[in-house]
Write an enzyme that holds these catalytic residues in place. Sequence first.
Site, PDB file in Angstrom:
ATOM      1  N   ASP A  90       0.861  -1.175   0.000  1.00 62.01           N
ATOM      2  CA  ASP A  90       0.000   0.000   0.000  1.00 62.01           C
ATOM      3  C   ASP A  90       0.904   1.233   0.000  1.00 62.01           C
ATOM      4  O   ASP A  90       2.081   1.150   0.373  1.00 62.01           O
ATOM      5  CB  ASP A  90      -0.891  -0.026   1.246  1.00 62.01           C
ATOM      6  CG  ASP A  90      -1.856   1.147   1.297  1.00 62.01           C
ATOM      7  OD1 ASP A  90      -2.354   1.559   0.237  1.00 62.01           O
ATOM      8  OD2 ASP A  90      -2.094   1.651   2.407  1.00 62.01           O
ATOM      9  N   ARG A  91       0.377   2.376  -0.429  1.00 59.06           N
ATOM     10  CA  ARG A  91       1.216   3.582  -0.472  1.00 59.06           C
ATOM     11  C   ARG A  91       1.155   4.374   0.840  1.00 59.06           C
ATOM     12  O   ARG A  91       2.105   4.402   1.606  1.00 59.06           O
ATOM     13  CB  ARG A  91       0.807   4.483  -1.649  1.00 59.06           C
ATOM     14  CG  ARG A  91       1.833   5.568  -1.967  1.00 59.06           C
ATOM     15  CD  ARG A  91       1.264   6.628  -2.909  1.00 59.06           C
ATOM     16  NE  ARG A  91       0.412   7.576  -2.200  1.00 59.06           N
ATOM     17  CZ  ARG A  91      -0.182   8.619  -2.776  1.00 59.06           C
ATOM     18  NH1 ARG A  91      -0.050   8.824  -4.080  1.00 59.06           N
ATOM     19  NH2 ARG A  91      -0.930   9.435  -2.052  1.00 59.06           N
ATOM     20  N   ASP A  92       0.023   5.013   1.077  1.00 58.38           N
ATOM     21  CA  ASP A  92      -0.097   5.915   2.228  1.00 58.38           C
ATOM     22  C   ASP A  92      -0.054   5.134   3.536  1.00 58.38           C
ATOM     23  O   ASP A  92      -0.851   4.218   3.760  1.00 58.38           O
ATOM     24  CB  ASP A  92      -1.395   6.718   2.128  1.00 58.38           C
ATOM     25  CG  ASP A  92      -1.467   7.536   0.850  1.00 58.38           C
ATOM     26  OD1 ASP A  92      -0.458   8.186   0.520  1.00 58.38           O
ATOM     27  OD2 ASP A  92      -2.507   7.507   0.174  1.00 58.38           O
ATOM     28  N   CYS A 120      -6.193   3.212  -8.035  1.00 62.15           N
ATOM     29  CA  CYS A 120      -7.612   3.317  -8.348  1.00 62.15           C
ATOM     30  C   CYS A 120      -8.036   4.770  -8.162  1.00 62.15           C
ATOM     31  O   CYS A 120      -7.903   5.317  -7.063  1.00 62.15           O
ATOM     32  CB  CYS A 120      -8.441   2.411  -7.433  1.00 62.15           C
ATOM     33  SG  CYS A 120     -10.221   2.713  -7.550  1.00 62.15           S
ATOM     34  N   CYS A 175     -16.366   0.463  -8.547  1.00 60.55           N
ATOM     35  CA  CYS A 175     -15.480  -0.223  -9.499  1.00 60.55           C
ATOM     36  C   CYS A 175     -14.984  -1.553  -8.946  1.00 60.55           C
ATOM     37  O   CYS A 175     -15.273  -1.939  -7.815  1.00 60.55           O
ATOM     38  CB  CYS A 175     -14.286   0.684  -9.806  1.00 60.55           C
ATOM     39  SG  CYS A 175     -13.279   1.015  -8.335  1.00 60.55           S
TER      40      CYS A 175
END
Length: 438
Positions: A256-258, A337, A356
């Site tokens: 994951d990024r954050d 996304c 989505c």
Amino acid sequence: MLCEAVVLAGGFGSRLEKIIGKDLPKPMASINKKPLLEWILMSLKDNGIKSVLLLLHHNHDVIQDYFKDGKAYGLNITYSIEEKPRGTAGAIFDNLHLLQEQFYIIYGDTFFDIDLNSFKKFKKKDDQMISFVHPSSHPEDSDLVKINTENKITEIFRLKNEKSAYHRNLTNAALYFTEKSAFKSKDFLSNGIVDISKDLIPNLINNNQSIRGYISSEYIKDMGTPKRYETVNNHTSKGIHKLLSKKVKRKCIFLDRDGIINFEKGHLSDVNQFSLRPEIIKILKCINNSGFLSIVVTNQPVIARGELDIKGLTNIHNKMEMELGFQNVYLDAIYYCPHHPDSGYEGEIKELKIDCDCRKPKPGLINQAVKDFNIDVNSSWLIGDNIRDIEAAIAAGVKPILLNEDNKMDISDIKHDVRISNSLTSIYNFIGEKLDYF
């Protein structure tokens, strides 16, 4: 017989002098008990290439005496001795009469394990040349490329001293498949020292010729410095190059990024808010040196809410890639996304306000990466700091690792087998053990 590939093998290896001595040509430096050039030639043979031109200069007889006519290696080898250095493009121009209308260009100081046929098939009819490009652990002294949505290279450049401009960590690996006509500019190439990356490619771009970048995470590294030479020897001894081959199912650590790559800043919508977590450097170094891929999968609903546009997000990701690169680590890919299911935000992008398949906890981002990179989900992991990450990992068949710093999250509802850690340091220790890094 005209040659299908040319290997630029005239290097002195002055930076490796303490390791290989003054007399040994750089391409003959030993990689895992075998000359680098032998690795290169055998890789060409394994890819169906039968005729190779070796362009030599420094102590060329050492190479000629070792490989002779190439028959012992299943190849036809032609030699050309460069009396006066003309640069990579100049040397090829002087020997075009020995090459086929289309041919590969390989640098004699790179070790690679690449599906050259897939690389070749990437070339379109109007391309003068295609270049193998990839993320680098040393972008500060590499030739970076800018590519457009059609993968056409629009610029090739070196970083300046300042680090305020953010670029994608996408570097020219100095492996090409080219038309002979890319070298047709006689006035430009016939005199002096002319380099492919510094001179020829910019000249082609300026003349509106098509050059496209083939982005791949297959193994290719130069070994022109002592540190890089040591890295390539270490990797080949462990078979790291084989783990990244397109011929096998690859393994991956999804991130994951954050909260994992960078400090959590709420809805990060400004490049100046982005700040790397220092602990992530060790984790990525571990991944990069293990033969695993490192791929970010991140929800970015700020796009749908109209708080940040794609250009702004790209700038944030470029900053992330550059700052990681300056720490000698890299990401293989970033998937995001842009959607958000809930409406009612001022300035929102209505077409992106959808339910989505790619927004975590759904596994769409992971599934797409698995398809693109031929990933073995059963041998892969995801590191996240939210229950959504864990649910996405489980849905995709990837083993989850949850960062629950200071035990802030209520995880009592988690019913699956999840590795839970309270710090990135403990994740590093766990990942390092699983990847046999230590």
